[in-house]
Design a protein around this motif. Structure first.
Motif, PDB file in Angstrom:
ATOM      1  N   PRO A  99      -1.039  -3.728   7.417  1.00 21.18           N
ATOM      2  CA  PRO A  99      -1.201  -2.458   8.137  1.00 21.18           C
ATOM      3  C   PRO A  99      -2.509  -1.786   7.737  1.00 21.18           C
ATOM      4  O   PRO A  99      -2.896  -1.858   6.560  1.00 21.18           O
ATOM      5  CB  PRO A  99       0.013  -1.643   7.672  1.00 21.18           C
ATOM      6  CG  PRO A  99       0.319  -2.167   6.317  1.00 21.18           C
ATOM      7  CD  PRO A  99      -0.019  -3.630   6.345  1.00 21.18           C
ATOM      8  N   PRO A 100      -3.213  -1.148   8.663  1.00 26.77           N
ATOM      9  CA  PRO A 100      -4.529  -0.584   8.362  1.00 26.77           C
ATOM     10  C   PRO A 100      -4.440   0.762   7.638  1.00 26.77           C
ATOM     11  O   PRO A 100      -4.948   1.781   8.109  1.00 26.77           O
ATOM     12  CB  PRO A 100      -5.161  -0.443   9.744  1.00 26.77           C
ATOM     13  CG  PRO A 100      -4.006  -0.186  10.652  1.00 26.77           C
ATOM     14  CD  PRO A 100      -2.853  -0.987  10.099  1.00 26.77           C
ATOM     15  N   VAL A 101      -3.800   0.770   6.470  1.00 30.10           N
ATOM     16  CA  VAL A 101      -3.586   2.017   5.727  1.00 30.10           C
ATOM     17  C   VAL A 101      -4.867   2.408   5.016  1.00 30.10           C
ATOM     18  O   VAL A 101      -5.424   1.630   4.223  1.00 30.10           O
ATOM     19  CB  VAL A 101      -2.438   1.859   4.713  1.00 30.10           C
ATOM     20  CG1 VAL A 101      -2.310   3.122   3.867  1.00 30.10           C
ATOM     21  CG2 VAL A 101      -1.130   1.563   5.430  1.00 30.10           C
ATOM     22  N   SER A 102      -5.361   3.601   5.302  1.00 22.80           N
ATOM     23  CA  SER A 102      -6.529   4.136   4.598  1.00 22.80           C
ATOM     24  C   SER A 102      -6.024   4.829   3.334  1.00 22.80           C
ATOM     25  O   SER A 102      -5.398   5.890   3.392  1.00 22.80           O
ATOM     26  CB  SER A 102      -7.275   5.131   5.499  1.00 22.80           C
ATOM     27  OG  SER A 102      -8.427   5.617   4.858  1.00 22.80           O
ATOM     28  N   VAL A 103      -6.313   4.218   2.193  1.00 22.17           N
ATOM     29  CA  VAL A 103      -5.670   4.633   0.951  1.00 22.17           C
ATOM     30  C   VAL A 103      -6.129   6.015   0.486  1.00 22.17           C
ATOM     31  O   VAL A 103      -5.304   6.844   0.091  1.00 22.17           O
ATOM     32  CB  VAL A 103      -5.940   3.578  -0.141  1.00 22.17           C
ATOM     33  CG1 VAL A 103      -5.537   4.099  -1.515  1.00 22.17           C
ATOM     34  CG2 VAL A 103      -5.198   2.295   0.180  1.00 22.17           C
ATOM     35  N   SER A 163       0.820  -1.208   0.000  1.00 20.69           N
ATOM     36  CA  SER A 163       0.000   0.000   0.000  1.00 20.69           C
ATOM     37  C   SER A 163       0.856   1.261   0.000  1.00 20.69           C
ATOM     38  O   SER A 163       0.481   2.279  -0.584  1.00 20.69           O
ATOM     39  CB  SER A 163      -0.943   0.006   1.203  1.00 20.69           C
ATOM     40  OG  SER A 163      -0.222  -0.198   2.403  1.00 20.69           O
ATOM     41  N   ILE A 164       2.026   1.211   0.649  1.00 16.19           N
ATOM     42  CA  ILE A 164       2.916   2.374   0.683  1.00 16.19           C
ATOM     43  C   ILE A 164       3.747   2.458  -0.597  1.00 16.19           C
ATOM     44  O   ILE A 164       3.810   3.511  -1.244  1.00 16.19           O
ATOM     45  CB  ILE A 164       3.820   2.325   1.927  1.00 16.19           C
ATOM     46  CG1 ILE A 164       2.977   2.421   3.198  1.00 16.19           C
ATOM     47  CG2 ILE A 164       4.857   3.440   1.889  1.00 16.19           C
ATOM     48  CD1 ILE A 164       3.777   2.299   4.479  1.00 16.19           C
ATOM     49  N   VAL A 188      -3.900  -4.424   0.712  1.00 17.99           N
ATOM     50  CA  VAL A 188      -3.544  -3.646   1.903  1.00 17.99           C
ATOM     51  C   VAL A 188      -3.054  -4.585   3.002  1.00 17.99           C
ATOM     52  O   VAL A 188      -2.049  -4.329   3.661  1.00 17.99           O
ATOM     53  CB  VAL A 188      -4.749  -2.817   2.383  1.00 17.99           C
ATOM     54  CG1 VAL A 188      -4.408  -2.091   3.682  1.00 17.99           C
ATOM     55  CG2 VAL A 188      -5.161  -1.804   1.315  1.00 17.99           C
ATOM     56  N   ASN A 189      -3.750  -5.684   3.183  1.00 16.72           N
ATOM     57  CA  ASN A 189      -3.409  -6.625   4.257  1.00 16.72           C
ATOM     58  C   ASN A 189      -2.186  -7.461   3.890  1.00 16.72           C
ATOM     59  O   ASN A 189      -2.138  -8.081   2.829  1.00 16.72           O
ATOM     60  CB  ASN A 189      -4.610  -7.541   4.516  1.00 16.72           C
ATOM     61  CG  ASN A 189      -4.403  -8.426   5.729  1.00 16.72           C
ATOM     62  OD1 ASN A 189      -3.859  -7.977   6.739  1.00 16.72           O
ATOM     63  ND2 ASN A 189      -4.818  -9.671   5.638  1.00 16.72           N
ATOM     64  N   GLY A 197       2.854  15.159   2.134  1.00 14.59           N
ATOM     65  CA  GLY A 197       1.897  14.075   2.094  1.00 14.59           C
ATOM     66  C   GLY A 197       1.679  13.478   3.463  1.00 14.59           C
ATOM     67  O   GLY A 197       2.145  14.018   4.484  1.00 14.59           O
ATOM     68  N   GLN A 198       0.958  12.350   3.524  1.00 18.72           N
ATOM     69  CA  GLN A 198       0.747  11.647   4.774  1.00 18.72           C
ATOM     70  C   GLN A 198       0.233  10.246   4.494  1.00 18.72           C
ATOM     71  O   GLN A 198      -0.349   9.976   3.447  1.00 18.72           O
ATOM     72  CB  GLN A 198      -0.264  12.378   5.671  1.00 18.72           C
ATOM     73  CG  GLN A 198      -1.694  12.402   5.175  1.00 18.72           C
ATOM     74  CD  GLN A 198      -1.968  13.553   4.245  1.00 18.72           C
ATOM     75  OE1 GLN A 198      -1.274  14.560   4.262  1.00 18.72           O
ATOM     76  NE2 GLN A 198      -2.999  13.411   3.415  1.00 18.72           N
ATOM     77  N   ILE A 199       0.501   9.345   5.441  1.00 14.71           N
ATOM     78  CA  ILE A 199      -0.050   7.990   5.427  1.00 14.71           C
ATOM     79  C   ILE A 199      -1.006   7.911   6.606  1.00 14.71           C
ATOM     80  O   ILE A 199      -0.597   8.080   7.752  1.00 14.71           O
ATOM     81  CB  ILE A 199       1.061   6.929   5.564  1.00 14.71           C
ATOM     82  CG1 ILE A 199       2.040   7.029   4.389  1.00 14.71           C
ATOM     83  CG2 ILE A 199       0.471   5.530   5.634  1.00 14.71           C
ATOM     84  CD1 ILE A 199       3.289   6.189   4.571  1.00 14.71           C
ATOM     85  N   VAL A 200      -2.279   7.690   6.333  1.00 13.04           N
ATOM     86  CA  VAL A 200      -3.307   7.701   7.370  1.00 13.04           C
ATOM     87  C   VAL A 200      -3.718   6.265   7.692  1.00 13.04           C
ATOM     88  O   VAL A 200      -4.042   5.485   6.785  1.00 13.04           O
ATOM     89  CB  VAL A 200      -4.540   8.512   6.923  1.00 13.04           C
ATOM     90  CG1 VAL A 200      -5.585   8.547   8.034  1.00 13.04           C
ATOM     91  CG2 VAL A 200      -4.131   9.935   6.536  1.00 13.04           C
TER      92      VAL A 200
END
Length: 469
Positions: free
Chosen positions: A350-354, A141-142, A423-424, A335-338
């Motif tokens: 990781p619970p990344v909200s895309v 995801s990142i 994501v998972n 930017g940011q990773i939420v």
């Protein structure tokens, strides 16, 4: 001539006030000699004529107004520097905490032991080099959707109780730079933890030791039981070490700092003890400039092969992204990773909200010559499709999933696959960029070709394989 001042005017929290001080400078360090023979250190944080306000790092418990000798040291807080920084663990004030003894500084240009002011200095904008080349984290995801670029500052916005510590440890274990021909590929990590409990600190130590990466990591650990004032020094010590490794030793340094909210709360407490007028939610009015002073120490400098990349991690109180700390951080960083609590609650890591996450610099550090020629297309199409998934989920919550059109049902299935397979991923699962992009195409191939409107026909012909569904 060394001058000592006996006694003090007043004590307030971690601050002491001394009158009649001459020739003192702001941020100058002091040594306090107590009558029982012990010594404490501090720094001058405020000057009003001949009155000096001193911040005591170890706290003021046991200090009396009389019979305490204060000696001005004539220099700011400094960190000794040496290539031996790597593999060492320090406390929040830069003192060795791994039982391996003192750090022997390298020799400076003048032949004296090398040490530098932890406050550093701003990088001249004219000397900055535009960040390019990505840093692989092994997290799909990142790496695909919000790529970390060398020299960038990309924060992680998390919430209390979420798994950001595991994510930070995984990035430390897996992060690496892409091999470039003729380029120095030395890569190391500076890790700073602020206000963490003993078990969290032990988790980080154990994780790095067991994975074998501690030899390329420099750790600064400020525990929750340590004096809160040291928390203000921790990120500055870490960034000073990073700048030395990057710009003196030509290494590529990734700095991970957690938790910046703990740092900001320490700053708020310190500001309150000085009697300063509070701003939003009690934080000092200079919180923005203070955070910018830290974040802007990331970058690349013309004439140096090294780089400093930052991943500050902060917890949002009550998951409020408009809280002053994430709000101001978002203005400064690229930017940011939420992280999303709903995904975390459903067991996704990781619970990344895309959708609310982004990397503003990724467009110039991906594609042919950096990652892969289809990277931008895959990222754009996944973003577009996942945005439509949210619309379909909102509609399903109103009319029920059974009443959706076949197209919306396909989108819901795509969304489930995206969350569960893309994501998972496991905390020890390290995916290459090719595996990440191939998995993206595999998911996109579950949708009809005509719905993939962010990819040109040539790329679709090469990568779209609906028969693999």
């Amino acid at each position: 001539m060394m001058i000592e001042y006996v006694g003090m005017k007043e004590i307030s929290g971690s601050l002491i006030v001394i009158d009649g001080v001459k020739d003192a400078t702001f941020e100058e360090t002091v040594l306090l000699q107590l009558e029982d023979g012990t010594a404490r250190s501090g720094r001058i944080v405020q000057l009003e004529g001949e009155r000096a306000v001193i911040q005591v790092f170890e706290g003021t418990n046991g200090i009396s107004l009389n019979n305490v000798r204060t000696r001005l040291r004539g220099r700011p807080v400094e960190l000794p520097l040496s290539p031996e920084l790597l593999g060492r663990i320090f406390d929040g004030a830069g003192r060795p905490a791994d039982g391996l003894g003192a750090l022997f500084p390298a020799a400076g240009e003048d032949g004296r032991p090398l040490s530098r002011d932890i406050n550093g200095s701003a990088i001249n904008p004219v000397s900055r080099v535009y960040p390019r080349n990505y840093i692989a984290t092994g997290i799909s995801s990142i790496d695909c959707m919000m790529t970390l670029i060398r020299g960038q500052k990309l924060p992680i916005f998390s919430g209390s109780g979420m798994r950001h510590n595991e994510l930070a440890a995984q990035i430390v274990r897996q992060a690496k730079i892409a091999e470039q021909a003729g380029e120095d590929s030395d890569f190391a990590i500076v890790f700073a933890a602020m206000g963490v409990t003993n078990d969290v600190a032990d988790y980080f130590r154990r994780s790095f030791e067991e994975s074998g990466v501690l030899g390329r990591v420099t750790m600064f650990l400020n525990l929750s039981s340590d004096p809160i004032i040291e928390r203000i020094l921790t990120p500055r010590c870490a960034l000073t070490a990073a700048e030395y490794l990057a710009f003196d030793l030509n290494k590529h340094i990734l700095v991970i700092m957690t938790d910046m909210t703990s740092y900001a709360e320490a700053l708020r407490e310190f500001s309150s003890s000085k009697g300063e007028i509070p701003g939003r939610k009690g934080f000092p009015g200079y919180l923005y400039s203070d955070l910018a002073e830290l974040y802007e120490r990331a970058g690349m400098i013309r004439g140096s092969r090294g780089s400093v990349t930052q991943i500050p991690i902060l917890t949002m109180p009550n998951d409020d992204i408009t809280h002053p700390v994430p709000d101001l951080t978002g203005y400064i960083t690229e930017g940011q990773i939420v992280l999303d609590r709903g995904l975390d609650g459903s067991g996704i890591y990781p619970p990344v909200s895309v959708l609310p996450s982004l990397s503003r610099l990724m467009k110039d550090g991906i594609g042919e010559g950096f990652t892969r020629d289809d990277h931008a297309a895959v990222s754009n199409q996944l973003f577009a499709c996942y945005a439509r998934v949210q619309e379909a989920r909102s509609l399903a919550s109103v009319i029920g999933e059974e009443e959706l059109s076949p197209g919306d049902k396909r989108l819901l299935e795509f969304g489930r696959l995206f969350d569960q397979r893309y994501v998972n991923q496991g905390p020890n699962e390290n995916r290459t960029i090719d595996q990440t992009l191939d998995l993206g195409w595999e998911l996109l191939s579950t949708l009809p070709r005509e719905e993939l409107d962010r990819v040109d026909d040539k790329m679709l012909a090469a990568h779209y394989h609906p028969q693999d569904n």
